[in-house]
Scaffold this active site. Structure first.
Site, short mmCIF file in Angstrom:
data_model
loop_
_atom_site.label_atom_id
_atom_site.label_comp_id
_atom_site.label_asym_id
_atom_site.label_seq_id
_atom_site.Cartn_x
_atom_site.Cartn_y
_atom_site.Cartn_z
N LYS A 1 24.52 -8.42 67.63
CA LYS A 1 24.52 -7.07 68.19
C LYS A 1 25.75 -6.83 69.07
CE LYS A 1 20.79 -5.33 66.45
NZ LYS A 1 20.94 -4.27 65.45
N TYR B 1 20.73 -13.34 67.30
CA TYR B 1 20.55 -11.90 67.09
C TYR B 1 21.39 -11.11 68.09
CZ TYR B 1 17.88 -7.48 66.96
OH TYR B 1 17.49 -6.17 66.86
N GLY C 1 21.89 -1.16 68.91
CA GLY C 1 21.78 -2.54 69.39
C GLY C 1 20.43 -2.76 70.02
N SER C 2 20.43 -3.54 71.09
CA SER C 2 19.15 -3.89 71.71
C SER C 2 19.41 -4.40 73.13
CB SER C 2 18.53 -5.00 70.86
OG SER C 2 17.61 -5.73 71.61
N SER C 3 18.39 -4.34 73.97
CA SER C 3 18.56 -4.79 75.36
C SER C 3 18.79 -6.30 75.45
CB SER C 3 17.34 -4.40 76.20
OG SER C 3 16.19 -5.01 75.66
N CYS C 4 18.54 -7.03 74.35
CA CYS C 4 18.73 -8.49 74.40
C CYS C 4 20.22 -8.87 74.44
CB CYS C 4 18.02 -9.18 73.24
SG CYS C 4 18.78 -8.83 71.67
N ASP D 1 4.81 -16.56 81.20
CA ASP D 1 4.99 -15.14 81.52
C ASP D 1 6.26 -14.53 80.92
OD1 ASP D 1 2.91 -14.10 82.89
OD2 ASP D 1 3.65 -14.63 84.89
N HIS E 1 5.44 -6.84 68.52
CA HIS E 1 5.83 -6.68 69.93
C HIS E 1 4.59 -6.39 70.78
CE1 HIS E 1 9.94 -5.68 68.15
NE2 HIS E 1 10.05 -6.84 68.74
N ARG F 1 -5.33 -5.70 69.33
CA ARG F 1 -6.35 -6.54 69.99
C ARG F 1 -7.45 -5.69 70.60
NH1 ARG F 1 -4.06 -10.88 73.11
NH2 ARG F 1 -6.19 -11.21 73.74
N VAL G 1 12.81 2.88 63.70
CA VAL G 1 13.79 3.76 64.34
C VAL G 1 14.44 4.70 63.32
CG1 VAL G 1 15.91 3.82 65.70
CG2 VAL G 1 14.23 2.02 66.12
N HIS H 1 16.32 3.74 56.89
CA HIS H 1 15.49 4.95 57.06
C HIS H 1 14.00 4.67 56.92
CE1 HIS H 1 15.34 4.63 52.73
NE2 HIS H 1 14.38 5.53 52.71
N ARG H 2 13.62 3.50 56.38
CA ARG H 2 12.18 3.20 56.28
C ARG H 2 11.68 2.40 57.47
NH1 ARG H 2 10.16 2.60 50.15
NH2 ARG H 2 10.95 0.49 50.23
N THR I 1 15.70 0.17 74.90
CA THR I 1 14.73 -0.74 75.49
C THR I 1 13.63 -1.02 74.46
OG1 THR I 1 13.32 -1.06 77.42
CG2 THR I 1 13.32 1.15 76.46
N ASN I 2 12.50 -1.61 74.85
CA ASN I 2 11.39 -1.85 73.91
C ASN I 2 10.85 -0.52 73.41
OD1 ASN I 2 11.15 -4.76 74.53
ND2 ASN I 2 10.54 -3.98 76.53
N1 LIG Z 1 11.73 -1.78 67.59
C1 LIG Z 1 12.20 -1.97 68.80
O1 LIG Z 1 11.46 -2.17 69.78
C2 LIG Z 1 13.69 -1.98 69.03
C3 LIG Z 1 14.12 -2.16 70.34
C4 LIG Z 1 15.47 -2.17 70.60
C5 LIG Z 1 16.37 -2.01 69.56
N2 LIG Z 1 15.94 -1.83 68.29
C6 LIG Z 1 16.98 -1.70 67.25
O2 LIG Z 1 16.77 -0.60 66.39
C7 LIG Z 1 17.23 -0.94 65.08
C8 LIG Z 1 16.12 -0.66 64.09
O3 LIG Z 1 14.97 -1.40 64.46
P1 LIG Z 1 13.53 -1.12 63.87
O4 LIG Z 1 12.56 -1.48 64.90
O5 LIG Z 1 13.52 0.24 63.26
O6 LIG Z 1 13.46 -2.22 62.72
P2 LIG Z 1 12.63 -2.20 61.36
O7 LIG Z 1 11.43 -1.34 61.51
O8 LIG Z 1 12.46 -3.61 60.95
O9 LIG Z 1 13.63 -1.47 60.35
C9 LIG Z 1 14.82 -2.05 59.93
C10 LIG Z 1 15.15 -1.49 58.57
O10 LIG Z 1 16.36 -2.09 58.10
C11 LIG Z 1 16.20 -2.41 56.74
N3 LIG Z 1 17.07 -3.53 56.36
C12 LIG Z 1 17.13 -4.75 56.92
N4 LIG Z 1 18.03 -5.52 56.27
C13 LIG Z 1 18.53 -4.75 55.26
C14 LIG Z 1 19.47 -4.98 54.24
N5 LIG Z 1 20.09 -6.17 54.09
N6 LIG Z 1 19.75 -3.98 53.38
C15 LIG Z 1 19.12 -2.79 53.48
N7 LIG Z 1 18.22 -2.50 54.44
C16 LIG Z 1 17.92 -3.48 55.32
C17 LIG Z 1 14.76 -2.82 56.62
O11 LIG Z 1 14.32 -2.74 55.28
P3 LIG Z 1 13.28 -3.88 54.75
O12 LIG Z 1 12.10 -3.80 55.69
O13 LIG Z 1 12.99 -3.42 53.36
O14 LIG Z 1 14.01 -5.17 54.85
C18 LIG Z 1 14.08 -1.80 57.53
O15 LIG Z 1 13.76 -0.61 56.82
C19 LIG Z 1 17.65 -2.41 65.09
O16 LIG Z 1 19.04 -2.48 65.23
C20 LIG Z 1 17.01 -2.93 66.36
O17 LIG Z 1 17.77 -3.93 66.97
C21 LIG Z 1 14.61 -1.80 67.99
#
Ligand SMILES: NC(=O)c1ccc[n+]([C@@H]2O[C@H](COP(=O)([O-])OP(=O)(O)OC[C@H]3O[C@@H](n4cnc5c(N)ncnc54)[C@H](OP(=O)(O)O)[C@@H]3O)[C@@H](O)[C@H]2O)c1
Length: 348
Positions: free
Chosen positions: A167, A163, A133-136, A309, A210, A218, A42, A38-39, A195-196
């Site tokens: 997923k 990774y 999950g993720s687009s990867c 690229d 990202h 920048r 997403v 939750h922190r 997606t991103n």
């Molecule tokens: N951001 C993007 O562009 C993007 C794109 C596609 C998919 N996604 C997917 O969306 C999801 C969330 O991504 P996000 O961008 O929100 O990532 P994020 O900002 O890094 O948030 C992930 C959260 O998970 C927590 N976490 C990680 N490991 C943990 C553990 N062992 N126990 C408890 N909490 C844990 C982290 O806490 P700490 O920081 O305290 O470790 C953080 O609050 C992921 O599955 C990612 O693949 C994101």
């Protein structure tokens, strides 16, 4: 495609009506919902969306309070908390550098987090769970736009393969639990592949962020220092897709609450994930111009074509989710402007 959400205050029951799919279902706004992560970017957007819709019983723990890689801690949490729904947005996430440098951490942490959460959710009686999950997950050379059918049809991008494998295992775990226990226990575990993403809560680290947060930083620094030019790596011709994170959160809540018949109409028991994209992509050159405009940078934008690229195009086919009635609301111009305001508030 309007989502009409009518709250009936007295009973705390909401009627969610999705015009295209003509779905109407009752939601208990008091049901306990666990948002894992939750922190994060997403997870925090999902909490914002749920709160805005009137959900009152949202459960969460910080990483320090509950390490999701620890099976015993996760089991105890679910036993005590007994949520009805789970959004699984906790993950070890990072860019190319982090994925390349810490591949063991990426595969171990993600497999552990999702295995613990999905299995303990099942044991504690959670009927509905949404895995992010993720687009990867799609092959490096998947046809564009990448449809859900592209999963497991080719080799993955090597830099984030560990990774991506985790997923893919998360999607397959949800599917396997549905197939084995779905009818018997009434469980329905779903997956969405974003997606991103960009927007509030993004990571603006100078070396490990990202593309959009990196460009915002920048251009902002160039504006503040009156730099005459900003040089972007590569030719500027690759195309990428970007979605504002609050749209992603809305899509997550939408998919969570779709009735089973509708969800099943666009998925299969062994291909149960849905893509979540903006629906259009943009060249890096045009993105750089759009970020420059959002930031108010007046200098020149140059491209260093001696730098790599990456893939020429990465674009998701989100037509299945669109067919079910979800569409993004925040366009890139509006999203970048909001993201920059948030960057300024956090980095002033
Ligand atoms: N951001 C993007 O562009 C993007 C794109 C596609 C998919 N996604 C997917 O969306 C999801 C969330 O991504 P996000 O961008 O929100 O990532 P994020 O900002 O890094 O948030 C992930 C959260 O998970 C927590 N976490 C990680 N490991 C943990 C553990 N062992 N126990 C408890 N909490 C844990 C982290 O806490 P700490 O920081 O305290 O470790 C953080 O609050 C992921 O599955 C990612 O693949 C994101």
């Amino acid at each position: 495609m309007a989502l009409v959400f009518r709250l009936v205050e007295k009973t705390k029951i909401a009627i969610l009506k999705v015009s295209t799919a003509e779905i109407s279902m009752s939601l208990d706004l008091n049901q306990k919902i666990y948002v894992a992560g939750h922190r994060g970017m997403v997870g925090s957007a999902i909490v914002r969306n749920l709160q805005a819709q009137g959900f009152t019983n949202i459960s969460y723990r910080t990483h320090a309070e509950l390490d999701l890689t620890n099976q015993a801690q996760v089991a105890k949490f679910f036993e005590q908390e007994k949520p009805k729904q789970v959004y699984l947005a906790a993950a070890r996430v990072g860019g190319i550098y982090a994925n390349n440098t810490f591949p063991a951490e990426f595969i171990y942490n993600n497999l552990m987090v999702q295995s613990n959460v999905i299995h303990q959710a099942f044991l504690s009686g959670v009927k509905r769970l949404l895995f992010l999950g993720s687009s990867c997950i799609y092959p490096q050379l998947a046809p564009q736009p990448m449809s859900e059918d592209a999963l497991l049809t080719g080799k993955l991008e090597p830099t984030n393969e560990p990774y991506a494998i985790a997923k893919i295992a998360g999607i397959k775990m949800c599917e396997s639990y549905n197939r084995q226990y779905g009818d018997l226990h009434g469980i329905d575990y779903r997956s969405v592949m974003p997606t991103n993403l960009y927007g509030p809560g993004d990571n603006y680290h100078p070396e490990n962020s990202h593309v959009i947060p990196a460009l915002i930083r920048r251009f902002h620094e160039a504006k503040v220092s009156n730099a005459p030019e900003v040089v972007i790596w590569g030719t500027g011709t690759p195309r990428r897709e970007f979605l504002y994170v609050d749209d992603m959160a809305a899509a997550s809540v939408f998919v969570m609450h779709l009735d089973k018949k509708s969800y099943d109409s666009e998925t299969h028991p062994m291909q149960s994930h849905l893509n979540v994209g903006f629906g259009a992509d943009i060249t890096i050159a045009d993105l750089a111009k759009a970020v420059g405009n959002a930031v108010g940078y007046q200098g020149r934008i140059l491209f260093d074509s001696t730098k790599p690229d990456g893939a020429p195009r990465k674009w998701m086919d989100s037509s299945r989710l669109n067919q079910l009635g979800w569409m993004p609301k925040v366009n890139l111009t509006e999203g970048l402007s909001k993201a920059y305001q948030e960057f300024l508030a956090d980095h002033s």
